[in-house]
Motif scaffolding. Structure first.
Motif, PDB file in Angstrom:
ATOM      1  N   GLN A   1      28.944  13.322  18.758  1.00 43.03           N
ATOM      2  CA  GLN A   1      28.832  12.467  19.943  1.00 43.03           C
ATOM      3  C   GLN A   1      28.296  11.085  19.612  1.00 43.03           C
ATOM      4  OE1 GLN A   1      26.313  14.136  22.983  1.00 43.03           O
ATOM      5  NE2 GLN A   1      26.242  12.240  24.176  1.00 43.03           N
ATOM      6  N   HIS A   2      27.264  11.014  18.749  1.00 45.28           N
ATOM      7  CA  HIS A   2      26.599   9.735  18.465  1.00 45.28           C
ATOM      8  C   HIS A   2      27.048   9.099  17.148  1.00 45.28           C
ATOM      9  CE1 HIS A   2      23.911  10.298  21.859  1.00 45.28           C
ATOM     10  NE2 HIS A   2      23.630  11.523  21.431  1.00 45.28           N
ATOM     11  N   GLY A   3      27.923   9.781  16.406  1.00 49.01           N
ATOM     12  CA  GLY A   3      28.399   9.222  15.143  1.00 49.01           C
ATOM     13  C   GLY A   3      27.302   9.131  14.095  1.00 49.01           C
ATOM     14  N   VAL A   4      26.479  10.181  13.985  1.00 50.67           N
ATOM     15  CA  VAL A   4      25.358  10.187  13.040  1.00 50.67           C
ATOM     16  C   VAL A   4      25.883  10.073  11.610  1.00 50.67           C
ATOM     17  CG1 VAL A   4      23.469  11.572  12.097  1.00 50.67           C
ATOM     18  CG2 VAL A   4      23.860  11.499  14.571  1.00 50.67           C
ATOM     19  N   GLU A   5      25.285   9.164  10.833  1.00 48.79           N
ATOM     20  CA  GLU A   5      25.735   8.911   9.461  1.00 48.79           C
ATOM     21  C   GLU A   5      24.754   9.419   8.412  1.00 48.79           C
ATOM     22  OE1 GLU A   5      27.626   4.723   9.281  1.00 48.79           O
ATOM     23  OE2 GLU A   5      26.246   4.672  11.000  1.00 48.79           O
ATOM     24  N   LEU A   6      23.563   9.800   8.843  1.00 45.87           N
ATOM     25  CA  LEU A   6      22.532  10.212   7.886  1.00 45.87           C
ATOM     26  C   LEU A   6      21.501  11.085   8.602  1.00 45.87           C
ATOM     27  CD1 LEU A   6      21.266   9.824   5.018  1.00 45.87           C
ATOM     28  CD2 LEU A   6      20.051   7.866   5.958  1.00 45.87           C
ATOM     29  N   ILE A   7      21.027  12.124   7.898  1.00 41.34           N
ATOM     30  CA  ILE A   7      19.993  13.004   8.449  1.00 41.34           C
ATOM     31  C   ILE A   7      18.727  12.836   7.617  1.00 41.34           C
ATOM     32  CG2 ILE A   7      19.270  15.398   8.857  1.00 41.34           C
ATOM     33  CD1 ILE A   7      22.205  16.102   9.312  1.00 41.34           C
ATOM     34  N   GLY A   8      17.623  12.520   8.285  1.00 39.36           N
ATOM     35  CA  GLY A   8      16.319  12.452   7.627  1.00 39.36           C
ATOM     36  C   GLY A   8      15.521  13.685   7.993  1.00 39.36           C
ATOM     37  N   LEU A   9      15.211  14.510   7.002  1.00 44.52           N
ATOM     38  CA  LEU A   9      14.523  15.787   7.226  1.00 44.52           C
ATOM     39  C   LEU A   9      13.069  15.679   6.791  1.00 44.52           C
ATOM     40  CD1 LEU A   9      14.616  18.835   7.924  1.00 44.52           C
ATOM     41  CD2 LEU A   9      15.362  19.247   5.561  1.00 44.52           C
ATOM     42  N   GLY A  10      12.140  15.939   7.728  1.00 44.76           N
ATOM     43  CA  GLY A  10      10.716  15.894   7.407  1.00 44.76           C
ATOM     44  C   GLY A  10      10.339  16.945   6.383  1.00 44.76           C
ATOM     45  N   ASN A  11       9.412  16.599   5.491  1.00 41.94           N
ATOM     46  CA  ASN A  11       9.084  17.505   4.371  1.00 41.94           C
ATOM     47  C   ASN A  11       7.938  18.466   4.682  1.00 41.94           C
ATOM     48  OD1 ASN A  11       6.952  15.707   4.382  1.00 41.94           O
ATOM     49  ND2 ASN A  11       6.839  15.532   2.152  1.00 41.94           N
ATOM     50  N   GLY A  12       7.645  18.686   5.958  1.00 43.61           N
ATOM     51  CA  GLY A  12       6.525  19.560   6.322  1.00 43.61           C
ATOM     52  C   GLY A  12       6.933  21.018   6.418  1.00 43.61           C
ATOM     53  N   THR A  13       6.280  21.736   7.338  1.00 42.13           N
ATOM     54  CA  THR A  13       6.529  23.167   7.535  1.00 42.13           C
ATOM     55  C   THR A  13       8.006  23.431   7.831  1.00 42.13           C
ATOM     56  OG1 THR A  13       4.315  23.362   8.465  1.00 42.13           O
ATOM     57  CG2 THR A  13       5.826  25.174   8.895  1.00 42.13           C
ATOM     58  N   ALA A  14       8.545  24.472   7.188  1.00 40.19           N
ATOM     59  CA  ALA A  14       9.931  24.923   7.383  1.00 40.19           C
ATOM     60  C   ALA A  14      10.975  23.937   6.875  1.00 40.19           C
ATOM     61  CB  ALA A  14      10.196  25.249   8.856  1.00 40.19           C
ATOM     62  N   CYS A  15      10.565  22.997   6.031  1.00 35.46           N
ATOM     63  CA  CYS A  15      11.519  22.009   5.499  1.00 35.46           C
ATOM     64  C   CYS A  15      12.604  22.683   4.661  1.00 35.46           C
ATOM     65  CB  CYS A  15      10.772  20.976   4.661  1.00 35.46           C
ATOM     66  SG  CYS A  15      11.847  19.896   3.683  1.00 35.46           S
ATOM     67  N   ARG A  16      12.187  23.531   3.711  1.00 32.80           N
ATOM     68  CA  ARG A  16      13.173  24.163   2.817  1.00 32.80           C
ATOM     69  C   ARG A  16      14.100  25.098   3.580  1.00 32.80           C
ATOM     70  NH1 ARG A  16      12.334  24.123  -2.405  1.00 32.80           N
ATOM     71  NH2 ARG A  16      14.587  24.326  -2.373  1.00 32.80           N
ATOM     72  N   GLU A  17      13.517  25.848   4.521  1.00 30.16           N
ATOM     73  CA  GLU A  17      14.327  26.784   5.307  1.00 30.16           C
ATOM     74  C   GLU A  17      15.351  26.037   6.161  1.00 30.16           C
ATOM     75  OE1 GLU A  17      10.500  28.765   4.256  1.00 30.16           O
ATOM     76  OE2 GLU A  17      11.093  26.799   5.025  1.00 30.16           O
ATOM     77  N   THR A  18      14.916  24.909   6.745  1.00 31.14           N
ATOM     78  CA  THR A  18      15.836  24.108   7.568  1.00 31.14           C
ATOM     79  C   THR A  18      16.936  23.491   6.711  1.00 31.14           C
ATOM     80  OG1 THR A  18      14.008  23.576   9.071  1.00 31.14           O
ATOM     81  CG2 THR A  18      15.967  22.196   9.215  1.00 31.14           C
ATOM     82  N   GLU A  19      16.576  23.074   5.498  1.00 32.56           N
ATOM     83  CA  GLU A  19      17.571  22.511   4.581  1.00 32.56           C
ATOM     84  C   GLU A  19      18.656  23.541   4.249  1.00 32.56           C
ATOM     85  OE1 GLU A  19      17.880  20.938  -0.051  1.00 32.56           O
ATOM     86  OE2 GLU A  19      15.913  21.344   0.834  1.00 32.56           O
ATOM     87  N   LEU A  20      18.230  24.776   3.958  1.00 28.27           N
ATOM     88  CA  LEU A  20      19.192  25.835   3.654  1.00 28.27           C
ATOM     89  C   LEU A  20      20.038  26.170   4.879  1.00 28.27           C
ATOM     90  CD1 LEU A  20      17.110  28.318   1.464  1.00 28.27           C
ATOM     91  CD2 LEU A  20      19.020  26.891   0.738  1.00 28.27           C
TER      92      LEU A  20
END
Length: 820
Positions: free
Chosen positions: A475-494
């Protein structure tokens, strides 16, 4: 400074037989008696009235006065008219203070800089110039001093001006209470800092009397002075009917206290003690306190303890020469002592006392009374003084090093390369509370914000949260995702990878320290009124990708996680460090006045909160600024403010090409004349080929001769050349920093000795660096485990190996290599 024989002669004249029963306040040279006699008599009467009750003070009260007595003058003499026995007029000390305290001379003397540089700096500061402005546009006036050095000089100058005001206030107060004598005023005027002034003034503020003052009120000072100067004193004749003078031992004890006070406060002795202190090698020791060894602790007490005592295990039986104590060790000792886990002591070698005794024996004739008085002064006064000084010096040095570490990391962190002209999705991951999503456009404005609840524990073939994220990206044409490195970062990345969300949209890992704290701040609520703080945090993570500098300065410095023991540093010192670092970075990159936030603008040289607000209001009303000159139209910004801020504010797209550079408007005429001289067109300034063209043209010119021809200084011309050669930021050459975490390791429990990992350096300290390997806790690469490599810089990607750790909960790493 007066010689020892002259001092003894003055003392002999000062105290005659007629003065035996008078108070010390009346014991002034005869040529000055008329000037102060009235005030002195008033003071004597007051002291006599309160002396009887004080004589019966309990031993506990005596201990308190002894403690106060340790806070005596240790002022370092300054060569002034006072030392040359110039008469002091108590009724008019303002002119004398002005003559004594020449700020430029004192600044030059303390900081060891040329007098003219000190005068120039003070003159510029008085005119309202800020340090960034001076460092960039007035370099010649301050002898090309670096910004860090200018900051030190500015702090020193502020201390001098504050001290001058305090000295005047103290003298006025003592005049009102009739406690001001020539000797006291001499000591006050000789003080070089607030701590020295407080040591002189503190005993005079209290109504209680020290041991020496009690003895003086008994009329024993003239006898003590004569005894110290070698005359025979018959103790039996000094005994009286009062309890204080009942025995020879008591009389001798009182005389000893007076002698100790005279020796300790003598300016020559204080000067020699300072000299000896610099030569002496003290030893710092620490041990565990008994109170921290108790096994059973109440729940309430547990909450009071900030740290587990085992954290300080290294310091339970520790000693080290003071000159080898590292800054981080000093801060750790201080924290352990504050938490009542450690007991810290300073060991003074006997050498110090022996050298001091030899020196004192040359100043007075009576060896017996010098040894007796010095022994008493040393145990009660000098040793505590030394201990305080050594600890204070170590703490000051450690705090300075900690602030330096903090600012170095902060500057590097603030200079993280922005990723411009992208629509960015920020993700603040979490388990129970869900994953917060915030989307911003290329200008940093909010497009959307919500919370999704992905199933991170179990991978499902269809996850509604994944569809929700994909729809928002589309919908918004997102070109990049910035993922916070805190709790659940690795799980969210996977989870993102398993649901094929990041196949076309790249992910970068963003440090999120301080984002949640900022989201509940007043500034965040002003920016996003009535918005859920959790969603503000997600937007902040996205903006840290788009404009790291503009977003990070909104967070309190101690919450950014890039320092060492920053929570133990005074908040004011940290705030000053942040301002200094931000101003330095702003000086390097400049700020676009049409896009900068209020938080950014208020930190610009010459601006504050109110002026920044006015700039934003003007910007909104007039659809932005078209030139630097238009800044003068903003309410509250006059010529002086414009002078200070204009060079740091750029106006992209201005009709004046120089408005996009760091060249100050006051130098535009010179810049244009220089461009004409070397044969370049100023209108081409924003074109890609312009820097290379200037580089070629200046090879044949002599900067010194050219600056003279243009009627300017070399520093200004060098600044113009630097601005001409500066390459403009190219938005389309961004290389996305992909995650570098090891896929096989997801949490701390999977770590074991020998495990290979990859990660990013998040904090650099004097003893090594901390690396985020994506397992929740950062691991430490101690400097002994660098493997011959240089210490990595903040933001470097590294390959490391887990090694054995003496602390089970701490991750210890060995550096294998610094990745490209």
């Amino acid at each position: 400074m007066e010689s020892a024989p002259r001092l003894r002669k003055r003392k002999a004249v000062e105290y005659t037989e007629d003065d035996v029963n008078e108070s010390v306040d009346e014991a002034t040279p005869k040529k000055k008696i008329k000037t102060v006699s009235k005030a002195s008599k008033v003071k004597v009467e007051k002291v006599k009235k309160c002396s009887k009750p004080k004589a019966s003070t309990s031993s506990k009260g005596i201990k308190k006065t002894e403690a106060k007595e340790t806070k005596t003058s240790r002022s370092k003499p300054i060569k002034t008219a006072v030392e040359n026995d110039v008469d002091i007029d108590f009724n008019d000390n303002t002119d004398q203070l002005h003559n004594l305290w020449d700020e430029a001379e004192l600044l030059a003397q303390i900081e060891k800089i040329p007098l003219q540089v000190a005068k120039n700096l003070i003159g510029l500061l008085t005119e309202g110039c800020t340090l960034p402005f001076i460092a960039r546009y007035r370099k010649t006036a301050v002898d090309n001093l670096m910004p860090d050095r200018l900051q030190e000089l500015h702090e020193s100058y502020e201390n001098i001006t504050h001290l001058k005001k305090k000295v005047k206030s103290v003298i006025d107060t003592l005049k009102k209470t009739n406690k001001l004598t020539p000797d006291i005023e001499k000591g006050i005027l000789n003080a070089r800092n607030l701590s020295e002034l407080d040591l002189i003034y503190a005993p005079l503020k209290s109504h209680s009397l020290s041991l020496a003052e009690r003895a003086r009120n008994l009329g024993l000072e003239p006898h003590a002075v004569r005894a110290l100067n070698g005359e025979y004193i018959d103790m039996n004749t000094l005994c009286g009917n009062t309890d204080e003078l009942a025995t020879i031992d008591k009389v001798e004890s009182h005389i000893t206290h007076i002698v100790a006070d005279i020796i300790y406060k003598d300016t020559r002795v204080l000067e020699h003690m300072r000299s000896l202190k610099e030569e002496t090698r003290f030893t710092i020791t620490s041990n565990r306190t008994k109170s921290s060894t108790k096994d059973k602790v109440d729940d309430k007490k547990k909450l009071d303890n900030k740290s587990d005592p085992e954290t300080y295990k290294l310091y339970f039986d520790w000693k080290c020469p003071s000159h080898f104590v590292k800054p981080h060790q000093t801060l750790a000792l201080n924290r352990g002592e504050d938490e009542k886990i450690l007991s810290v002591k300073v060991i003074v070698p006997d050498w110090f006392y022996n050298r001091l005794e030899r020196f004192c024996l040359t100043l007075w004739k009576s060896n017996f009374w010098v040894r007796k008085g010095l022994g008493d002064a040393y145990n009660r006064l000098i040793k505590p003084w030394l201990s305080r000084h050594v600890r204070s010096d170590l703490t000051a040095s450690a705090q300075k090093e900690a602030v330096k570490t903090f600012t170095t990391n902060l500057e590097k962190y603030l200079l993280t390369e922005p990723i411009k002209n992208r629509i960015i999705m920020g993700l603040d991951p979490g388990f129970r509370a869900g994953c917060k999503v915030g989307i911003i456009n290329a200008n940093g404005e909010k497009l959307d914000a919500c919370t999704v609840y992905p199933n991170l524990r179990q991978q499902k073939s269809f996850d509604p949260a994944a569809k929700q994220i994909r729809d928002m990206i589309s919908q918004h044409g997102v070109e990049l995702i910035g993922l916070g490195n805190g709790t659940a970062c690795r799980e969210t990345e996977l989870w993102l990878k398993s649901n094929n969300i990041c196949d076309k949209v790249p992910i970068i890992i963003v440090p999120e320290q301080g984002a949640s704290i900022y989201s509940v701040s007043k500034e965040a609520q002003k920016e996003h009124p009535n918005m859920d703080p959790n969603l503000i945090s997600a937007l902040s993570i996205a903006r840290r990708v788009l404009d790291p500098l503009g977003e990070l300065i909104k967070v309190e410095p101690k919450n950014l996680g890039v320092g060492m023991y920053q929570h133990d540093i005074p908040p004011k010192m940290l705030e000053t460090a942040l301002d200094s670092a931000v101003e330095k970075v702003v000086s390097l990159v400049g700020v676009d006045i049409n896009t900068a936030s209020q938080a950014m603008l208020r930190r610009i040289s010459g601006l504050n909160e109110g002026r920044a607000k006015k700039i934003i209001e003007y910007r909104q009303e007039h659809n932005g600024f078209e030139s630097r000159a238009e800044i003068l139209k903003v309410t509250g910004i006059g010529k002086i403010t414009f002078q200070q801020c204009a060079g740091f504010l750029t106006v992209l797209g201005s009709s004046e090409p120089l408005d996009t550079t760091i060249i100050h408007p006051e130098s535009y005429k010179i810049a244009k004349s220089f461009a004409k001289k070397i044969g370049v067109d100023i209108k081409d300034l924003t074109k890609p080929h312009f820097p290379q063209m200037v580089e070629t043209k200046i090879l044949t010119i002599n900067i010194s001769e050219t600056s003279a021809e243009l009627n300017t200084d070399v520093c200004t011309l060098e600044l113009i050349i630097s601005a001409f050669k500066q390459k403009k930021y190219e938005d389309n050459v961004i290389t996305f920093c992909k995650p570098v975490y090891s896929v096989a390791v997801q949490n701390v429990d999977q770590l074991k000795e020998g495990t290979s990992l990859t990660g990013v350096v998040r904090n650099v300290v004097p003893f090594g660096c901390f690396v985020d390997c994506g397992v929740g806790d950062n691991g430490l690469i101690h400097r002994s485990n660098l493997g011959g490599h240089q210490t990595p810089k903040l933001g470097d990607r590294v390959a490391v190996t887990v090694i054995a750790s003496p602390k089970p909960k701490k991750i210890q790493l060995r550096l294998d290599k610094i990745l490209d």
